[in-house]
Design an enzyme around this catalytic site. Structure first.
Site, PDB file in Angstrom:
ATOM      1  N   CYS A 263      37.716  43.672  41.774  1.00 51.45           N
ATOM      2  CA  CYS A 263      36.808  42.527  41.676  1.00 51.45           C
ATOM      3  C   CYS A 263      35.360  42.973  41.863  1.00 51.45           C
ATOM      4  O   CYS A 263      34.914  43.210  42.992  1.00 51.45           O
ATOM      5  CB  CYS A 263      37.195  41.490  42.730  1.00 51.45           C
ATOM      6  SG  CYS A 263      36.042  40.127  42.818  1.00 51.45           S
TER       7      CYS A 263
ATOM      8  N   CYS B 135      33.138  40.719  43.998  1.00 52.84           N
ATOM      9  CA  CYS B 135      33.425  40.778  45.440  1.00 52.84           C
ATOM     10  C   CYS B 135      32.837  42.057  46.048  1.00 52.84           C
ATOM     11  O   CYS B 135      32.306  42.037  47.145  1.00 52.84           O
ATOM     12  CB  CYS B 135      34.924  40.802  45.717  1.00 52.84           C
ATOM     13  SG  CYS B 135      35.865  39.612  44.799  1.00 52.84           S
ATOM     14  N   ASP B 136      32.967  43.184  45.363  1.00 58.66           N
ATOM     15  CA  ASP B 136      32.729  44.487  45.998  1.00 58.66           C
ATOM     16  C   ASP B 136      31.592  45.304  45.401  1.00 58.66           C
ATOM     17  O   ASP B 136      31.267  46.366  45.927  1.00 58.66           O
ATOM     18  CB  ASP B 136      34.022  45.329  45.933  1.00 58.66           C
ATOM     19  CG  ASP B 136      35.171  44.638  46.645  1.00 58.66           C
ATOM     20  OD1 ASP B 136      34.910  43.934  47.650  1.00 58.66           O
ATOM     21  OD2 ASP B 136      36.323  44.785  46.208  1.00 58.66           O
TER      22      ASP B 136
END
Ligand code: NAP
Length: 309
Positions: free
Chosen positions: A136, A139-140
Site C-alpha cells: 500500500c 499507507c507506507d
C-alpha cells in the site's frame, strides 16, 4: 442480537456493499452491514485520487468517496457495524452471520467481501513485510523518503503506486514480468512521462534481501536467464488481488479463478437468498463503478427474493 431475523445482512463495505446498503435501506429493508473493524470502506480507503468514478469531474479521494457512500447509506437508515464477520452459515431459510461481537440472523445475505493483495511468495517477502515490503503506497510511501523504491507489477495499481511513490523516493523502478504493461494507456503514459520512474522488463523478483530492513531485491530476467541485484529500501508489491472467499469456501460455488459464481445477469449465488457483488464476484472488471453497479443489482435481487417468499 440473534433473535431478530433481519431482512438482509450485508457482509463487507466497499462500493458494492455501500451501494447495496443504500438501495436496500431506501427500499425499507433496514439492512445491517458488517463493515469490518479496521477494513471498513474496503480497498478504496487505501487509494488516492479516483479519477474515473462518474459524477466527480475533478476526481475524488478514495476515502472521501467511501465516506460519502457510508453517510448516504446511513441517511436512509442502514445500520453499519464496525465488526468483523467470522463465520457465515448460509444454508436454510434463515442465515446466520457470526461476528467478533455477536450473531445476526437474516432471510438474505449479500456477500461483498472484496479482494486482498496477491503476494509474491518469494523468500524475504514475509520477513521484511512492514520493514520494506509493502502492499500500500499511500499507507507506507512516506517511510521511503529519498530512498530507492521498487514497484512490482504492470497493471493500473502498479502505475498508480509508482506515480504516487515518485513524490517520495530517490528513484522508483517498476519491475514487470513481461515487456508490455497491462495498465490502461492513461496510467502508463503518466508513469512513463515521470523522470523519476524507470522500468525493468521481463523480470521477476526472486528474493527480498536485507538485515534490519530490506536493502535490495534479487531479480531474474526471464529472457536472458540472468540474475541481478537491485538496491531497494521499499518494495511495493502491486500484482493484483485475490478474492476474499474464506468465509464462504465450501458453501458458495466458486469459478475457476476463485471468485464467487453468480447467475448472470443477476447477483444470485448457488444458495437461495445469498447474493454476491463487488470484487469477490468479479474476475474481470474490478472497478469501483462496476462494484457499485453490482451492489445495486444485488439489492434489487434481494428485494425481488423477499417479495416472493
Ligand atoms: P491487474 O490488472 O491484475 O495487474 C496485475 C499485474 O501484476 C499484471 O501486470 C501482472 O502481470 C502482474 N503479476 C501478477 N502476478 C504476478 C506475479 N506472481 N509476479 C509478478 N507479476 C505478477 O491488477 P491491478 O493492477 O491491481 O488492478 C486490478 C483492477 O483494478 C484492474 O481492473 C484495474 O484496472 C483496477 N484498478 C484501477 C485503477 C484506476 O483506474 N484508478 C487503479 C488501480 C486498479 P501480467 O500483465 O503479465 O499478467
Amino acid at each position: 442480537m440473534a433473535e431478530t431475523v433481519h431482512d438482509v445482512i450485508i457482509v463487507g463495505s466497499g462500493p458494492a456493499g455501500y451501494t447495496a446498503a443504500i438501495y436496500t435501506a431506501r427500499a425499507g429493508l433496514n439492512p445491517v452491514m458488517i463493515a469490518g473493524s479496521v477494513t471498513a470502506g474496503g480497498a478504496l480507503m487505501q487509494t488516492t485520487d479516483v479519477e474515473n468514478y462518474p459524477g466527480f469531474r475533478d476526481g475524488i479521494l478514495g476515502p472521501d468517496l467511501m465516506e460519502q457512500m457510508r453517510a448516504q447509506a446511513e441517511r436512509f437508515g442502514a445500520d453499519i457495524r464496525l465488526e468483523d464477520a467470522e463465520e457465515l452459515v448460509l444454508s436454510g431459510d434463515v442465515k446466520k452471520v457470526v461476528t467478533d461481537e455477536g450473531e445476526y440472523l437474516a432471510k438474505t445475505v449479500i456477500v461483498s467481501t472484496g479482494s486482498e493483495y496477491r503476494k509474491l511468495g518469494v523468500p524475504g517477502e514475509e520477513e521484511f513485510s512492514g520493514r520494506g515490503v509493502s502492499y500500500c503506497a499511500t499507507c507506507d510511501g512516506f517511510f521511503f523518503k529519498d530512498k530507492p523504491i521498487v514497484v512490482v507489477g504492470g497493471g493500473d495499481s502498479a502505475m498508480e503506486e509508482a506515480t504516487f511513490l515518485a513524490k517520495f523516493g530517490s528513484s522508483v523502478t517498476v519491475v514487470h514480468r513481461r515487456d508490455q504493461l497491462r495498465a490502461s494507456q492513461a496510467m502508463q503514459d503518466r508513469a512513463k512521462a515521470n523522470d523519476k520512474i524507470d522500468f525493468v522488463w521481463n523480470s521477476v523478483v526472486t528474493q527480498v534481501n536485507g538485515q534490519q530492513g530490506a536493502t535490495s531485491v534479487t531479480l531474474h530476467n526471464r529472457e536472458t536467464g540472468e540474475d541481478s541485484e537491485l538496491e531497494a529500501a521499499g518494495i511495493f508489491v502491486a500484482i493484483g488481488q485475490i478474492p476474499r472467499t474464506e468465509l464462504v469456501d465450501g458453501q458458495l460455488e466458486l469459478g475457476p479463478e476463485g471468485y464467487i459464481n453468480v447467475a448472470s445477469p443477476s447477483q444470485a449465488t448457488n444458495i437461495p437468498g445469498v447474493f454476491a457483488c463487488g470484487d469477490v464476484a468479479d474476475p474481470r472488471y474490478q472497478q469501483a463503478v462496476t462494484a457499485a453497479g453490482s451492489g445495486c443489482r444485488a439489492a434489487l435481487d434481494v428485494e425481488h427474493y423477499l417479495e416472493q417468499l
